[in-house]
Design an enzyme around this catalytic site. Structure first.
Site, mmCIF file in Angstrom:
data_model
loop_
_atom_site.group_PDB
_atom_site.id
_atom_site.type_symbol
_atom_site.label_atom_id
_atom_site.label_comp_id
_atom_site.label_asym_id
_atom_site.label_seq_id
_atom_site.Cartn_x
_atom_site.Cartn_y
_atom_site.Cartn_z
ATOM 1 N N GLN A 51 0.824 -1.199 0.000
ATOM 2 C CA GLN A 51 0.000 0.000 0.000
ATOM 3 C C GLN A 51 0.865 1.259 0.000
ATOM 4 O OE1 GLN A 51 -3.216 -0.211 -0.429
ATOM 5 N NE2 GLN A 51 -3.648 1.977 -0.362
ATOM 6 N N ALA B 219 -5.924 5.066 -0.310
ATOM 7 C CA ALA B 219 -5.733 5.230 1.133
ATOM 8 C C ALA B 219 -4.264 5.279 1.488
ATOM 9 C CB ALA B 219 -6.399 4.080 1.868
ATOM 10 N N SER C 30 -5.972 1.570 4.719
ATOM 11 C CA SER C 30 -6.584 0.947 3.551
ATOM 12 C C SER C 30 -7.401 -0.279 3.924
ATOM 13 C CB SER C 30 -5.509 0.531 2.541
ATOM 14 O OG SER C 30 -6.068 -0.240 1.496
ATOM 15 N N GLU D 71 -16.369 4.571 -6.205
ATOM 16 C CA GLU D 71 -15.630 3.397 -6.673
ATOM 17 C C GLU D 71 -16.584 2.217 -6.808
ATOM 18 O OE1 GLU D 71 -12.115 2.506 -4.429
ATOM 19 O OE2 GLU D 71 -11.188 4.461 -4.816
ATOM 20 N N TRP E 240 -16.307 -0.451 -8.182
ATOM 21 C CA TRP E 240 -15.607 -1.730 -8.262
ATOM 22 C C TRP E 240 -15.127 -2.232 -6.902
ATOM 23 C CZ3 TRP E 240 -13.739 2.989 -9.976
ATOM 24 C CH2 TRP E 240 -12.684 3.536 -9.235
ATOM 25 N N HIS E 241 -15.179 -1.381 -5.876
ATOM 26 C CA HIS E 241 -14.571 -1.668 -4.576
ATOM 27 C C HIS E 241 -15.630 -2.238 -3.623
ATOM 28 C CE1 HIS E 241 -11.653 -0.528 -1.210
ATOM 29 N NE2 HIS E 241 -12.786 -0.746 -0.550
#
Length: 269
Positions: free
Chosen positions: A149, A170, A175, A233, A235-236
């Site tokens: 990350q 993030a 995250s 988002e 897709w998240h």
């Protein structure tokens, strides 16, 4: 008066006396209260006396409707499937790594790993999607370590600047990908991958409407940027378990912050 006349008068008096007595007897018989006789000559039985019924008891109090237990899992423990991670709530420890990561056996652009329970849910979700639509999904990204990350965030700063990076990625330690409970999903073959237009595809629309059935939450809705701190988002998807996902779906609450009464997290402290 002759003898015959006397006899006639006497007979008349006798008839009157006898007739009067007979009339009184008949009258007594017709107006009395004697019980009527059955054909056999025995009195008819009297009707049974209805017993006094008890007054109905008061209706029992209805049992209270079951309420959702918001304390069933911790929202602070990084091992909890309900852990809330946002710009104001970093993981503790900040370099947390789950100890039950497994490979997720689904198609992918980048090989995914997730916590075991979340991995099983992804497999079920992907299978249902294909069965119901005839289309296919793939994993774009799943677990990211603290170090990974860090690399992603620094790359986005270089490409987007600090403000742009903070809207889309993030900072390390904050995250959801680091929890092992989150997956970024795209179409197979790729279409609008990691872009807002994914929400307009059949894949994105099905996920938005059905992911809750498998315990997933569309974590960053388009109309909740001021709550989550991240741009839309589609897709998240974050695994929170079927119980919580169902409760949020049924109550219409879109974010974990709102559901658990936490402060909005539009920016870092």
């Amino acid at each position: 008066m002759g003898a015959v006349a006397v006899l006639l008068v006497a007979a008349g008096i006798t008839a009157v006396v006898v007739g009067g007595a007979t009339g009184r007897a008949a009258s007594s018989t017709s107006t009395g209260h004697a019980q009527p006789a059955t054909p056999s000559g025995t009195p008819e039985p009297t009707a049974p006396v209805e017993p006094v019924r008890p007054s109905p008891s008061a209706a029992p109090e209805p049992a209270p409707a079951p309420t959702f237990d918001r304390a069933a899992h911790s929202i602070d423990d990084p091992d909890s499937i309900w852990v809330v991670v946002d710009k104001l709530r970093p993981l503790n420890p900040v370099d947390y790594s789950p100890d039950d990561l497994v490979d997720v056996p689904v198609p992918y652009a980048n090989e995914p790993r997730m916590r075991h329970e979340a991995s099983d849910a992804v497999v079920a979700l992907f299978a249902a999607f294909t069965a119901e639509t005839g289309l296919a999904l793939q994993s774009q990204s799943a677990y990211r370590s603290f170090d990974t990350q860090t690399n992603v965030y620094n790359r986005d700063i270089a490409n987007l600047g600090q403000v742009g990076a903070d809207l889309s990625t993030a900072r390390p330690g904050t995250s959801e990908h680091q929890t092992g409970l989150t997956i970024d999903i795209s179409a197979q073959p790729g279409q609008c991958s990691l872009a807002a237009c994914f929400g307009d595809t059949p894949h994105g629309q099905w996920l938005a409407a059905n992911a809750w059935r498998f315990g997933f939450l569309l974590r960053y809705p388009a109309d909740k940027v001021e709550v989550t701190g991240y741009e839309y988002e589609p897709w998240h998807f974050r695994y929170i378990g079927i119980d919580l996902a169902t409760e949020m779906h049924n109550t219409g609450v879109a974010t974990l912050e709102e559901f658990f009464g936490l402060p909005a997290a539009p920016s870092y402290n």
